[in-house]
Scaffold this motif. Structure first.
Motif, PDB file in Angstrom:
ATOM      1  N   PHE A  47       0.825  -1.201   0.000  1.00 47.28           N
ATOM      2  CA  PHE A  47       0.000   0.000   0.000  1.00 47.28           C
ATOM      3  C   PHE A  47       0.865   1.259   0.000  1.00 47.28           C
ATOM      4  N   ASP A  48       1.950   1.254   0.766  1.00 50.85           N
ATOM      5  CA  ASP A  48       2.807   2.447   0.831  1.00 50.85           C
ATOM      6  C   ASP A  48       3.473   2.722  -0.507  1.00 50.85           C
ATOM      7  N   ARG A  49       3.906   1.658  -1.168  1.00 50.31           N
ATOM      8  CA  ARG A  49       4.538   1.875  -2.478  1.00 50.31           C
ATOM      9  C   ARG A  49       3.530   2.454  -3.462  1.00 50.31           C
ATOM     10  N   TYR A  50       2.289   1.964  -3.369  1.00 45.72           N
ATOM     11  CA  TYR A  50       1.235   2.515  -4.217  1.00 45.72           C
ATOM     12  C   TYR A  50       0.999   3.991  -3.891  1.00 45.72           C
ATOM     13  N   MET A  51       0.938   4.279  -2.596  1.00 44.14           N
ATOM     14  CA  MET A  51       0.593   5.645  -2.168  1.00 44.14           C
ATOM     15  C   MET A  51       1.701   6.629  -2.550  1.00 44.14           C
ATOM     16  N   VAL A  52       2.948   6.190  -2.453  1.00 43.73           N
ATOM     17  CA  VAL A  52       4.065   7.067  -2.839  1.00 43.73           C
ATOM     18  C   VAL A  52       3.928   7.468  -4.299  1.00 43.73           C
ATOM     19  N   ARG A  53       3.546   6.526  -5.151  1.00 39.49           N
ATOM     20  CA  ARG A  53       3.389   6.855  -6.576  1.00 39.49           C
ATOM     21  C   ARG A  53       2.265   7.862  -6.767  1.00 39.49           C
ATOM     22  N   MET A  54       1.172   7.668  -6.032  1.00 35.61           N
ATOM     23  CA  MET A  54       0.049   8.593  -6.202  1.00 35.61           C
ATOM     24  C   MET A  54       0.442  10.003  -5.773  1.00 35.61           C
ATOM     25  N   LEU A  55       1.178  10.099  -4.659  1.00 34.12           N
ATOM     26  CA  LEU A  55       1.575  11.424  -4.181  1.00 34.12           C
ATOM     27  C   LEU A  55       2.626  12.042  -5.099  1.00 34.12           C
ATOM     28  N   GLU A  56       3.458  11.196  -5.690  1.00 31.52           N
ATOM     29  CA  GLU A  56       4.494  11.715  -6.589  1.00 31.52           C
ATOM     30  C   GLU A  56       3.890  12.371  -7.817  1.00 31.52           C
ATOM     31  N   MET A  57       2.748  11.844  -8.268  1.00 26.01           N
ATOM     32  CA  MET A  57       2.102  12.455  -9.435  1.00 26.01           C
ATOM     33  C   MET A  57       1.737  13.901  -9.126  1.00 26.01           C
ATOM     34  N   GLU A  58       1.279  14.109  -7.881  1.00 25.28           N
ATOM     35  CA  GLU A  58       0.928  15.468  -7.477  1.00 25.28           C
ATOM     36  C   GLU A  58       2.159  16.373  -7.499  1.00 25.28           C
ATOM     37  N   GLU A  59       3.275  15.847  -6.973  1.00 18.31           N
ATOM     38  CA  GLU A  59       4.508  16.647  -6.946  1.00 18.31           C
ATOM     39  C   GLU A  59       5.001  16.936  -8.358  1.00 18.31           C
ATOM     40  N   SER A  60       4.865  15.952  -9.254  1.00 17.56           N
ATOM     41  CA  SER A  60       5.279  16.169 -10.639  1.00 17.56           C
ATOM     42  C   SER A  60       4.458  17.291 -11.255  1.00 17.56           C
ATOM     43  N   ALA A  61       3.167  17.276 -10.973  1.00 12.48           N
ATOM     44  CA  ALA A  61       2.309  18.335 -11.505  1.00 12.48           C
ATOM     45  C   ALA A  61       2.748  19.698 -10.979  1.00 12.48           C
ATOM     46  N   LYS A  62       3.173  19.717  -9.703  1.00 14.40           N
ATOM     47  CA  LYS A  62       3.659  20.976  -9.126  1.00 14.40           C
ATOM     48  C   LYS A  62       4.901  21.465  -9.878  1.00 14.40           C
ATOM     49  N   ILE A  63       5.793  20.531 -10.168  1.00  9.67           N
ATOM     50  CA  ILE A  63       7.026  20.897 -10.882  1.00  9.67           C
ATOM     51  C   ILE A  63       6.688  21.439 -12.266  1.00  9.67           C
ATOM     52  N   ILE A  64       5.747  20.776 -12.945  1.00 10.69           N
ATOM     53  CA  ILE A  64       5.402  21.229 -14.297  1.00 10.69           C
ATOM     54  C   ILE A  64       4.847  22.649 -14.248  1.00 10.69           C
ATOM     55  N   LYS A  65       4.011  22.915 -13.255  1.00 10.20           N
ATOM     56  CA  LYS A  65       3.432  24.263 -13.152  1.00 10.20           C
ATOM     57  C   LYS A  65       4.522  25.314 -12.982  1.00 10.20           C
ATOM     58  N   GLN A  66       5.508  25.005 -12.118  1.00  4.41           N
ATOM     59  CA  GLN A  66       6.595  25.977 -11.908  1.00  4.41           C
ATOM     60  C   GLN A  66       7.419  26.153 -13.172  1.00  4.41           C
ATOM     61  N   ALA A  67       7.632  25.050 -13.894  1.00  2.32           N
ATOM     62  CA  ALA A  67       8.421  25.148 -15.125  1.00  2.32           C
ATOM     63  C   ALA A  67       7.680  25.972 -16.161  1.00  2.32           C
ATOM     64  N   LEU A  68       6.359  25.825 -16.209  1.00  6.03           N
ATOM     65  CA  LEU A  68       5.594  26.585 -17.191  1.00  6.03           C
ATOM     66  C   LEU A  68       5.623  28.073 -16.881  1.00  6.03           C
ATOM     67  N   GLU A  69       5.725  28.396 -15.594  1.00  6.44           N
ATOM     68  CA  GLU A  69       5.810  29.810 -15.249  1.00  6.44           C
ATOM     69  C   GLU A  69       7.191  30.379 -15.547  1.00  6.44           C
ATOM     70  N   GLY A  70       8.214  29.555 -15.354  1.00 10.58           N
ATOM     71  CA  GLY A  70       9.567  30.080 -15.483  1.00 10.58           C
ATOM     72  C   GLY A  70      10.131  30.024 -16.883  1.00 10.58           C
ATOM     73  N   ILE A  71       9.468  29.334 -17.805  1.00  9.54           N
ATOM     74  CA  ILE A  71      10.085  29.069 -19.103  1.00  9.54           C
ATOM     75  C   ILE A  71      10.364  30.367 -19.847  1.00  9.54           C
ATOM     76  N   GLU A  72      11.540  30.405 -20.495  1.00 12.63           N
ATOM     77  CA  GLU A  72      11.969  31.622 -21.185  1.00 12.63           C
ATOM     78  C   GLU A  72      12.261  31.307 -22.646  1.00 12.63           C
ATOM     79  N   ALA A  73      12.254  32.330 -23.465  1.00  6.40           N
ATOM     80  CA  ALA A  73      12.509  32.125 -24.889  1.00  6.40           C
ATOM     81  C   ALA A  73      13.991  31.880 -25.115  1.00  6.40           C
ATOM     82  N   GLY A  74      14.309  31.251 -26.228  1.00  2.00           N
ATOM     83  CA  GLY A  74      15.718  31.009 -26.543  1.00  2.00           C
ATOM     84  C   GLY A  74      15.889  29.763 -27.380  1.00  2.00           C
ATOM     85  N   ASP A  75      17.147  29.396 -27.550  1.00  2.27           N
ATOM     86  CA  ASP A  75      17.449  28.192 -28.331  1.00  2.27           C
ATOM     87  C   ASP A  75      17.043  26.948 -27.563  1.00  2.27           C
ATOM     88  N   VAL A  76      16.851  25.857 -28.316  1.00  2.92           N
ATOM     89  CA  VAL A  76      16.597  24.594 -27.636  1.00  2.92           C
ATOM     90  C   VAL A  76      17.695  23.576 -27.916  1.00  2.92           C
TER      91      VAL A  76
END
Lengths: 385, 214
Positions: A275-304
């Motif tokens: 159950f704990d291994r399952y729950m860690v994955r579920m909570l990690e999805m939330e953290e990943s979403a948090k990271i994506i939101k911050q990246a979308l705010e910080g993204i800047e123009a430039g070369d890739v």
């Protein structure tokens, strides 16, 4: 050259005398390699006593293609699509690990916009991979509905990634020196819309559907406990290690792609059971979403893409690892100054985790073996490589 | 070094608006050149002035294991090279020393170094202090035998089986040294540099649609 491999010859076949002890009530059961709950081609040779498991011997190698030998014949940019096929449910993380290793040996600087795009795609991929882990895990335990819901959200992620890379599974989007192409602002807006919807609507749905379910909890709580000492000694990583209460995340310990600037938590379990291994994955999805939101705010123009050298002279050796959805994905690369690696070793987290099956499944019911495999979330593309 | 600098200066970009022999615009000379090794050290090169924590760990290892080569690398990995005969002793010290505590084995693998035999490489991690260490040894090609580390870190089990399977390094004392990825009656070890696949070529013919007879 000191030795050469001996010529091919017919292997000598011996008739092994049947020395099974028939006085005991142990029974040998072979589970797989075509069993739907083994997440691929895993064969488990289980010795059971009634319904209880006495011993398990995992038998792997059905998908072996010696990717490490292949890559000794290929130039560095040619290897990137091969790494996709390792953990085919999290292709971007594999590409990223290999690209980081080569960039480290070449001393390349990746432009900031590419760093942001890498973080966004990497975390989207993590959500997609965890969705499959969660969906198939629930389906193994008899809850088919969750699987269909997960496929719906994964489809949105794959559509987003298909738009920028052209592929739906083996993306080949992260390249050595950057990413394949730039994205539009509209794409970023749609990622944002997906993430917002996922956090506010979809993830609570899953929790309502599965997490509180009494049958699910009875099947998973207290099953296959992995103590933190065992987890460390056996080299577990990722959600399996964190489920046992060891807060180790390579994104925090050895940051890459500028992930140290982001604010996110590392969820850990308490008991180290299924159950704990399952729950860690579920909570990690939330953290990943948090990271994506911050990246979308910080993204800047430039070369890739960073300017690449015209002639590739990769020299020296390095071991680079990233936090993949399954655990520590490592690339040990030895270059000899030419444009092809001298030796490449792929550290696959699922390969290491499968060792744990005999350790944690002793004395369990045979039906729980399915839950154990699901909670370890192995992918056989990277186990067999 | 001095000659190179002179060479660099001679390659200075021509003055603005200068014309060539036939009146064409001269392009500035390319100033980039492949850096020499001593100018651009790679991540594997030795770092002399280590940060405090690493320097203390190096001192600790030198004191506890006399006669063992220790160095700190530029990418902040420590590196130890030792004989196969001291392999288990060194590993046990690294795990049990209260200041080092390398409790996590990340990776064990082998490299075929042709005439120099096989190299066994172990990547270790200390989870509390986050120290990182590479442990390596070399075994001869004629007799590739190395003591096992399964008694020190049980997680080395499958890594060693894989190295045995693909490279043919035998780990003495391993509880269950069988092939893991290849089938049991496979001949040879594919990751060796001199491995030749002697199986007969497969009789599969790929033809394009228009080449096929109906």
């Amino acid at each position: 050259m000191a030795t050469t491999s001996p010529p091919a010859q017919a292997p000598d076949v011996r008739v092994v005398p049947d020395e099974q002890d028939r006085s005991s009530s142990h029974l040998y059961v072979s589970m797989g390699p075509q069993h739907p709950s083994t997440h691929g081609v895993l064969r488990l040779k289980a010795r059971i006593d009634g319904e209880r498991i006495v011993d398990v011997d995992p038998d792997i190698g059905y998908l072996h293609r010696c990717f490490e030998k292949h890559s000794e014949q290929l130039t560095y940019p040619q290897i990137v699509p091969y790494t996709d096929r390792c953990d085919y449910l999290a292709a971007i993380n594999n590409e990223l690990t290999f690209a980081l290793a080569v960039e480290k040996l070449l001393g390349l600087e990746v432009p900031p916009r590419a760093q942001y795009l890498r973080v966004i795609t990497m975390e989207l991929q993590r959500i997609a991979s965890h969705l499959i882990a969660f969906g198939t895990f629930a389906m193994d335990l008899g809850a088919t509905t969750a699987f269909l819901y997960c496929w719906r959200e994964r489809e949105s992620i794959i559509n987003l990634l298909e738009e920028i890379s052209g592929a739906r599974m083996l993306f080949h989007y992260v390249r050595i020196g950057g990413v394949r192409n730039d994205v539009t602002d509209d794409w970023l807006r749609r990622v944002r819309a997906f993430v917002d919807d996922f956090i506010s609507d979809k993830l609570p749905q899953y929790h309502r559907l599965i997490t509180g379910n009494r049958l699910f909890v009875r099947r998973t709580k207290g099953i296959a406990v992995l103590t933190p000492e065992d987890a460390i000694a056996w080299g577990a990583s990722g959600p399996v290690l964190r489920g046992s209460g060891v807060a180790r995340d390579l994104r925090k310990v050895e940051p890459y792609c500028g992930i140290e600037k982001y604010d996110f938590n590392v969820p850990v379990g308490e008991n180290g059971d299924v159950f704990d291994r399952y729950m860690v994955r579920m909570l990690e999805m939330e953290e990943s979403a948090k990271i994506i939101k911050q990246a979308l705010e910080g993204i800047e123009a430039g070369d890739v893409m960073a300017p690449l050298p015209r002639r590739w002279k990769v020299e020296g050796e390095t071991y680079v690892r990233t936090e993949g959805p399954k655990g520590e994905v490592g690339c040990y690369l030895v270059g000899d100054g030419s444009d092809k690696p001298y030796r490449l070793h792929w550290r696959a987290p699922s390969f290491v985790h499968l060792q744990l099956i005999p350790v944690i499944s002793k004395g369990l019911l045979i039906a729980d073996l399915v839950a154990v495999i699901g909670s370890l979330d192995p992918v056989f593309g990277e186990v067999d490589r | 070094m001095a000659d190179e600098e002179k060479e660099l200066q001679s390659q200075e970009a021509p003055a603005e608006g200068s014309r060539g022999e036939h009146g064409e615009k001269q392009r500035p000379a390319r100033r980039t050149r492949t850096p020499k090794k001593e100018e651009a050290p790679g991540p594997h090169d030795t770092l002399e002035d280590l940060p405090g924590e690493l320097a203390r760990a190096v001192e600790r290892i030198r004191a506890g294991l006399p006669g063992v080569e220790v160095r700190g690398r530029r990418d902040h990995w420590l590196e130890i090279r030792t004989e196969p005969s001291r392999w288990v002793e060194v590993a046990t010290f690294l795990r049990d020393d209260p200041e080092l505590r390398f409790d996590y084995l990340a990776l064990l693998t082998g490299i075929d170094r042709l005439d120099d035999g096989f190299e066994v490489v172990v990547h270790l991690n200390a989870l509390t202090s986050n120290l990182r260490l590479i442990l390596r040894t070399q075994v001869p090609r004629e007799e590739p035998v190395c003591p096992t580390l399964t008694g020190v870190w049980p997680g080395a089990n499958w890594h060693e089986r894989e190295a045995y399977d693909l490279l043919g390094i035998r780990f003495e004392g391993h509880p269950d040294l069988r092939r893991i990825l290849l089938k049991e009656d496979w001949v040879g070890h594919p990751l060796r540099k001199d491995y030749i696949d002697r199986r007969p070529p497969r009789k599969i013919q790929v033809k394009a649609d228009w080449e096929r007879r109906a």
